[in-house]
Design an enzyme around this catalytic site. Structure first.
Site, PDB file in Angstrom:
ATOM      1  N   LEU A 163       0.865  -1.281  -0.011  1.00 59.91           N
ATOM      2  CA  LEU A 163       0.015   0.262  -0.225  1.00 59.91           C
ATOM      3  C   LEU A 163       1.091   1.119   0.059  1.00 59.91           C
ATOM      4  O   LEU A 163       1.536   1.317   1.019  1.00 59.91           O
ATOM      5  CB  LEU A 163      -0.896  -0.033   1.276  1.00 59.91           C
ATOM      6  CG  LEU A 163      -1.718  -1.400   1.533  1.00 59.91           C
ATOM      7  CD1 LEU A 163      -2.847  -1.098   2.686  1.00 59.91           C
ATOM      8  CD2 LEU A 163      -2.673  -1.691   0.151  1.00 59.91           C
TER       9      LEU A 163
ATOM     10  N   ARG B  20       1.868  15.215   6.387  1.00 60.86           N
ATOM     11  CA  ARG B  20       2.649  15.336   7.512  1.00 60.86           C
ATOM     12  C   ARG B  20       4.398  15.657   7.344  1.00 60.86           C
ATOM     13  O   ARG B  20       5.043  16.128   8.134  1.00 60.86           O
ATOM     14  CB  ARG B  20       2.378  14.479   8.816  1.00 60.86           C
ATOM     15  CG  ARG B  20       1.122  14.766   9.672  1.00 60.86           C
ATOM     16  CD  ARG B  20       1.022  13.974  10.773  1.00 60.86           C
ATOM     17  NE  ARG B  20       0.600  12.628  10.480  1.00 60.86           N
ATOM     18  CZ  ARG B  20       0.430  11.630  11.278  1.00 60.86           C
ATOM     19  NH1 ARG B  20       0.995  11.721  12.320  1.00 60.86           N
ATOM     20  NH2 ARG B  20      -0.058  10.558  10.843  1.00 60.86           N
TER      21      ARG B  20
ATOM     22  N   GLN C 113      -5.323   3.683  -6.919  1.00 65.10           N
ATOM     23  CA  GLN C 113      -6.580   3.848  -5.856  1.00 65.10           C
ATOM     24  C   GLN C 113      -7.020   5.392  -6.051  1.00 65.10           C
ATOM     25  O   GLN C 113      -6.230   6.190  -5.582  1.00 65.10           O
ATOM     26  CB  GLN C 113      -5.994   3.523  -4.573  1.00 65.10           C
ATOM     27  CG  GLN C 113      -7.207   3.704  -3.375  1.00 65.10           C
ATOM     28  CD  GLN C 113      -6.716   3.497  -1.959  1.00 65.10           C
ATOM     29  OE1 GLN C 113      -5.703   3.687  -1.650  1.00 65.10           O
ATOM     30  NE2 GLN C 113      -7.716   3.400  -1.132  1.00 65.10           N
TER      31      GLN C 113
END
Length: 455
Positions: free
Chosen positions: A8, A15, A73
């Site tokens: 993934l 951040r 995705q």
């Protein structure tokens, strides 16, 4: 057993405060994601699926993509949703291992243990942290049997006290993912589809979830900001330094070395402080590297000393040479046995013969130098005419005096001698002396200028 790996790597990594996708930030000289891909490849899976989203084009372009299957995705709706995007390309008979592109230090042997535990049931990798803030907690029943994972933001007060956490790394038969992932909901504070929910669904149907706890929590630490990245960088460098010392390399200070590639060392190698090694670097037996050197994609022969503050890039240095201090060997430089390149010398595409010396303040570029030649201080090869590069050839035993300018293409024959301060534009035959400088004229009665009184 057929193994397939899903990595993934779709998150933005806000951040990190960077325009670079998080998984492309470098660790030990290569992207975070490349570390994960390399670990996955060591397991010899039949396929590696990489789920990308934010900066997908940049991620694909930056990676060694051979054998990788890219899955997009479009919306980042959680880890469960991400795995669901890759499942259509996974074979039913496979065991699936899920990894994360920002968790770079997990060891292949740990992953292999997890995969072996997941042949007919899901298996989760856990860790015990002194401060588990931010991590999903692993909940167990009174008999220590796995019950569920609850995310930090969704955990009750008593659950927050649990120190065993979900690393996110899990393995399971592909059929189990196909069965349970479509049932995963997003009734949580993040409104995301959490991958660990397949474990709760498994338990609900009487399928026991196996767990393995990693011994060193740093091995499963993810990167969310620059502080965490720096912490992992130090950990990786510590591991590499310890491996070198275990193999017999002497480090002046193991906390002050950076290996940003692959460093291979022979016996009795010494490396002083603040040295950086990038790419493939080979240091053969008895090599001595002085402080504050940067060596990139180079091979250093046995018994050679590289003195302080020297930079070597794509250079080949034979045995018993001396380089530096403050030397710069640029790509294409090759030193034969016993050659010496000294302080403030720069070379580029230069072949320097056995025993030849370029000791001071010189530039030697596009040069073929024979054996036993001596190049005086301040010498330069004028290799560039504004359009093309040209070669300077210097024969065996030639002597070039200080502050000489060799205008290429030009050749100094074996045993040839160039007088100091000469500008050489034509060939110097063997064993001849070339003098190419203005005739000195002394002016008698000359008076030094004095200061002008401005009052």
């Amino acid at each position: 057993m057929t193994l397939e790996v899903i990595i993934l790597a779709a998150g933005q990594g806000s951040r990190m405060r960077s325009s670079t996708p998080k998984v492309l930030h470098p660790l030990g000289g290569k992207p975070l994601l490349q570390h994960v891909v390399d670990a996955a490849r060591s397991l010899e899976p039949s396929a590696i699926h990489v789920v990308v989203g934010h900066g997908a084009d940049a991620v694909r372009a930056a990676m060694d993509g051979s054998g990788l299957r890219w899955v997009e995705q479009a919306e980042q709706l959680g880890t469960g949703h991400a795995v669901l995007q890759a499942l259509p390309g996974v074979r039913d008979e496979s065991t699936v291992l899920v990894l994360y592109g920002d968790v770079p230090l997990v060891a292949p042997d740990v992953l292999q243990t997890l995969v072996e535990a997941a042949q007919d049931a899901p298996a989760l990798l856990t860790a015990v942290l002194d401060d588990p803030t931010g991590y999903g907690r692993v909940l167990r029943d009174g008999h220590s049997v796995f019950r569920a994972v609850v995310e930090h933001k969704d955990a009750a007060t008593d659950e927050l006290a649990v120190q065993e956490v979900n690393t996110g790394i899990l393995a399971a038969p592909a059929s189990l993912f196909r069965r349970f992932l479509p049932q995963v909901g997003n009734s949580n504070q993040q409104r995301e589809y959490y991958l660990p929910d397949v474990l709760s669904l498994s338990v609900a149907e009487g399928i026991a979830v196996r767990t393995a706890t990693v011994a060193d929590p740093l091995a499963v630490l993810g990167v969310n900001d620059q502080l965490q990245l720096s912490r992992l960088e130090r950990e990786l460098q510590r591991q590499r330094a310890e491996a070198l010392m275990t193999a017999g390399v002497r480090l002046a200070d193991p906390a002050r070395i950076d290996i940003r590639g692959n460093l291979r060392c022979g016996r009795d190698v010494f490396i002083d402080v603040n040295c950086v090694f990038a790419g493939e670097v080979i240091l053969e037996d008895g090599v001595h590297i002085g402080p504050n050197c940067v060596i990139t994609a180079s091979r250093i022969g046995a018994g050679t000393e590289v003195r302080a503050m020297s930079h070597l890039e794509k250079a080949t240095v034979a045995d018993d040479c001396t380089v530096g201090p403050y030397a710069r060997l640029r790509p294409g430089t090759a030193l034969a046995q016993g050659a010496r390149v000294g302080n403030f010398v720069e070379t580029k595409k230069a072949r320097i013969g056995a025993g030849s010396k370029v000791n001071h303040l010189s530039y030697i570029g596009d040069c073929e130098m024979g054996e036993g030649a001596n190049i005086g201080a301040g010498t330069i090869t004028c290799n560039y005419d504004g359009v093309n590069k040209h070669i300077t050839r210097i024969g065996d035993g030639a002597f070039v005096g200080s502050n000489a300018t060799l205008v290429a293409p030009v050749e100094i024959g074996s045993g040839g001698f160039v007088a100091a301060g000469s500008t050489i534009t034509r060939a110097v035959p063997e064993a001849e002396l070339a003098v190419a400088r203005g005739k000195q004229r002394n002016i008698s009665g000359w008076k030094r200028p004095g200061k002008v009184n401005k009052d």
